[in-house]
Structures are given as C-alpha cells and as structure tokens.
Write a protein that holds these residues in place. Structure first.
Motif, PDB file in Angstrom:
ATOM      1  N   GLY A 157       0.806  -1.207   0.000  1.00 20.01           N
ATOM      2  CA  GLY A 157       0.000   0.000   0.000  1.00 20.01           C
ATOM      3  C   GLY A 157       0.839   1.257   0.000  1.00 20.01           C
ATOM      4  N   PHE A 158       0.159   2.380  -0.248  1.00 17.44           N
ATOM      5  CA  PHE A 158       0.848   3.663  -0.365  1.00 17.44           C
ATOM      6  C   PHE A 158       1.202   4.229   0.998  1.00 17.44           C
ATOM      7  N   GLN A 159       2.428   4.760   1.123  1.00 20.67           N
ATOM      8  CA  GLN A 159       2.883   5.412   2.347  1.00 20.67           C
ATOM      9  C   GLN A 159       3.320   6.833   2.008  1.00 20.67           C
ATOM     10  N   LEU A 160       2.620   7.823   2.555  1.00 19.68           N
ATOM     11  CA  LEU A 160       2.918   9.220   2.266  1.00 19.68           C
ATOM     12  C   LEU A 160       4.302   9.597   2.773  1.00 19.68           C
ATOM     13  N   ALA A 161       5.042  10.346   1.964  1.00 22.40           N
ATOM     14  CA  ALA A 161       6.387  10.790   2.342  1.00 22.40           C
ATOM     15  C   ALA A 161       6.332  11.689   3.572  1.00 22.40           C
ATOM     16  N   ASP A 162       7.324  11.561   4.435  1.00 21.31           N
ATOM     17  CA  ASP A 162       7.377  12.352   5.673  1.00 21.31           C
ATOM     18  C   ASP A 162       7.402  13.847   5.387  1.00 21.31           C
ATOM     19  N   TYR A 163       8.137  14.258   4.347  1.00 26.40           N
ATOM     20  CA  TYR A 163       8.248  15.697   4.088  1.00 26.40           C
ATOM     21  C   TYR A 163       6.903  16.280   3.658  1.00 26.40           C
ATOM     22  N   ILE A 164       6.083  15.468   2.966  1.00 25.64           N
ATOM     23  CA  ILE A 164       4.758  15.943   2.559  1.00 25.64           C
ATOM     24  C   ILE A 164       3.841  16.039   3.773  1.00 25.64           C
TER      25      ILE A 164
ATOM     26  N   GLN B 198      12.369  16.467  -4.010  1.00 17.21           N
ATOM     27  CA  GLN B 198      11.233  16.575  -3.092  1.00 17.21           C
ATOM     28  C   GLN B 198      10.554  17.950  -3.218  1.00 17.21           C
ATOM     29  N   SER B 199      10.381  18.378  -4.469  1.00 20.01           N
ATOM     30  CA  SER B 199       9.824  19.714  -4.720  1.00 20.01           C
ATOM     31  C   SER B 199       8.374  19.660  -5.188  1.00 20.01           C
ATOM     32  N   VAL B 200       7.708  18.534  -4.922  1.00 17.09           N
ATOM     33  CA  VAL B 200       6.306  18.395  -5.285  1.00 17.09           C
ATOM     34  C   VAL B 200       5.612  17.539  -4.231  1.00 17.09           C
ATOM     35  N   ASP B 201       4.349  17.871  -3.947  1.00 18.37           N
ATOM     36  CA  ASP B 201       3.590  17.137  -2.925  1.00 18.37           C
ATOM     37  C   ASP B 201       2.583  16.169  -3.534  1.00 18.37           C
ATOM     38  N   ALA B 202       2.250  16.352  -4.811  1.00 19.73           N
ATOM     39  CA  ALA B 202       1.324  15.454  -5.500  1.00 19.73           C
ATOM     40  C   ALA B 202       1.477  15.679  -6.994  1.00 19.73           C
ATOM     41  N   LEU B 203       1.262  14.600  -7.757  1.00 18.18           N
ATOM     42  CA  LEU B 203       1.457  14.670  -9.196  1.00 18.18           C
ATOM     43  C   LEU B 203       0.268  14.073  -9.955  1.00 18.18           C
TER      44      LEU B 203
END
Length: 342
Positions: A42-49, A115-120
């Motif tokens: 499953g998907f795990q959101l990045a800590d920086y986001i 890491q310059s984007v939060d969603a694509l």
C-alpha cells in the motif's frame, strides 16, 4: 440530428462510464491502483509531505501534460488554476514542448529527487514510457494519478479523464447514425499521434463501433501537431481517397486540420466530417456545417478534478477512486450551450 438523439447518446455514454467505474478496470476507465501497488503493502505518504500538511503549507500540486504547446492544454490549465485558487494550492502545468517522453520523464524524476512536489498528475503520450517514473513517485510517497490519458498497469492511484475506447466507439456509432442505414464507402481516420496510447485506445473503440457495417476504415493516418504539416498530410492522403464518404479525427488537432481541408476543397456537405474536442476553430466548423459533430471531453474539468482528487486525498484522506469526465456530443443544435475549449 435531434436533441433527443443527443440525449440518448449522452445517456449511453454515461452508462458505459458507469459500467467501467464499477468494473474498476485499467482499460482507459477509472482505476484505483493496480495489483503491483497493492501487493507492495500500500501507499505510504512521504514524511516531508506530511510535515508540510501539518505545518499548513500550501500544497504543491503539479500536472505534467505530455505537450503543453497543444491548444488542448489551455483549458486544462484554466481548470487547474481554478482549483488552485479554490483550495489555496500551489498548482502548475508542466511538461515538454513537442511531446518528448524522455524529457517528461526527466522532469518528473527531478521533482521526485528534489522533493519539490507534494502530489502529481501525469498525462503521457506513451504510457509505457511513464510507467517506471510513476512507480518512482509512488514508492517515494508522492500521491500520483493519471489525467487525460490513462496509464493502465502502472502504480497510478487513479485516473481523471474520458474513457477513451468508449468515446471512440461512440464516435463511430454516431457517425453511422449520421450517414444512415446501409451506408457504404471509406472512412479516413486521422490522429495527431498514432503511436500514442490514447490514440490506440480511441481508435480501437472506433473500429469496434464500425464492426459489421459497410464502411471501410482507412488509417489511422498520423498528422503530427504542427498545423501546416497536418493540413498537408490530410491533403496528400485525401488525394488518393476520392471515394471517401467520411473523415474522422481522433483528437483536437487532426479534427481541425481535416475540417479545414473539407472546407477549402468544397467538400462541405459531400464528405461527412466528425471529430473530437471543441476548440474555437472547431466550433466555427460546426457552426458552418463543415463538422457534423464533435465530442468534448471537458478538459477544464480534467484539470480541476485532477487537483481536487489529490488535494482531498492529502487534506481529508479521501480515497482516490478516479473521475470520468464523460463525453458530450456537440452539434449545431446545442453548440450555443457548449463550452469552447480554448
């Protein structure tokens, strides 16, 4: 064509879309991920986001379109910007001018690495080319969906756009209706990029809709996205198809190039012309009787919904299930009520 016929066609298209949504398949319809993504835990959101969300920072949502120089990108961008203003998100339409898949992949890889984007949200001319970078984004914890063109079999978390195969089938079925029962002859099909996945999907649907009819398909013929070159290709192709009864475009630019040829050669009313999208030039062709109908896939809504789906996932935890933006048949009878895509 009567308004009742338009209504029936819209209902039929909606039924196809609803069926595809229930099936949750990856064949140009709504998707919620793939076996490859679910089997990896499953998907795990990045800590920086997550930190940016917790700190109340504006979310950086980027839409990567396979060729922003295309006229179709303008309404997509308008919808994206509307969503950005509504949700307070930092939105941007990016992508390689000219449709270079390698450059699109490189641009996306840079965003992921920095890491310059939060969603694509990505729209590719070649689904195979983008599958690896979609997986990179997903594995890096960046929510990623496809829009406008689907990427079945990838790690995309959803798809926002039109069911391409179903829309192609609807185009050919409506063409049969316009030509009348027992129609025979050649139908020349044009596409701005016959090698693209979206073009293949739409053409496969078009072929299916003509199965068992008396019409013979010629093409699809590749015209490219440069207007003059596209027109010249249409002109040279049609020089050898004097017995053609219809022309079908599979996209915005092949439609306008072919319609221009029909008009300038005095074939309005002699050759039935149909196509996709509603650019200002296409609207004029419909108004002047050059184009019998065109199919809008609501690009503004694609841009808007791509941002909304990602924003709601990040801020509310809303599951990404995809959005079918549908297919609307535009004729002279309902042209005044339609939204021009450009």
């Amino acid at each position: 064509m009567s308004l009742s016929r338009i209504a029936r066609r819209l209902l039929a298209t909606a039924a196809v879309a609803a069926s595809a949504a229930l099936a949750l398949s990856g064949c140009g319809a709504i998707t919620t991920g793939t076996e490859s993504s679910s089997s990896s835990g499953g998907f795990q959101l990045a800590d920086y986001i997550q930190k940016r969300i917790d700190d109340g920072e504006p979310l950086r949502i980027k839409l990567s379109y396979h060729d922003p120089s295309l006229a179709f990108a303008t309404p997509i961008s308008a919808g994206m910007e509307r969503a950005g203003e509504e949700f307070g998100a930092d939105v941007q339409l990016i992508g390689p001018t000219g449709g270079d898949a390698a450059k699109q992949v490189s641009e996306l890889q840079t965003l992921i690495q920095q890491q310059s984007v939060d969603a694509l949200a990505v729209s590719s001319s070649s689904s195979d080319a983008l599958k690896p970078v979609i997986a990179q984004a997903y594995d890096a914890g960046i929510p990623i969906i496809s829009f406008n063109t689907d990427n079945p079999g990838s790690k995309q978390m959803g798809f926002v756009g039109q069911d391409l195969a179903a829309s192609g089938q609807s185009e050919s079925e409506e063409l049969l209706s316009v030509l009348g029962d027992g129609a025979t002859g050649k139908v020349v099909v044009f596409s701005l990029d016959t090698g693209a996945g979206w073009s293949n999907d739409r053409f496969s649907g078009f072929e299916k809709g003509l199965e068992g009819s008396g019409l013979e398909i010629v093409g699809p013929v590749n015209v490219g996205n440069e207007p003059n070159a596209a027109y010249n290709t249409v002109e040279s192709t049609m020089a050898g198809q004097s017995d053609a009864v219809a022309i079908a475009g599979l996209d915005c630019c092949s439609t306008t190039a072919a319609a221009k040829w029909v008009q300038q050669t005095g074939n309005t009313g002699k050759i039935t012309m149909v196509g996709f999208d509603l650019l200002p030039q296409t609207a004029d062709f419909v108004k002047n009787g050059v184009v019998s109908f065109t199919i809008s896939q609501n690009p503004q809504e694609q841009g808007y919904q791509a941002v909304k789906v990602l924003y709601d996932f990040l801020t509310k935890g809303t599951e990404i299930t995809g959005v079918d933006t549908g297919a609307q048949f535009i004729t002279l009878e309902n042209l005044d009520e339609a939204t021009v895509e450009g």
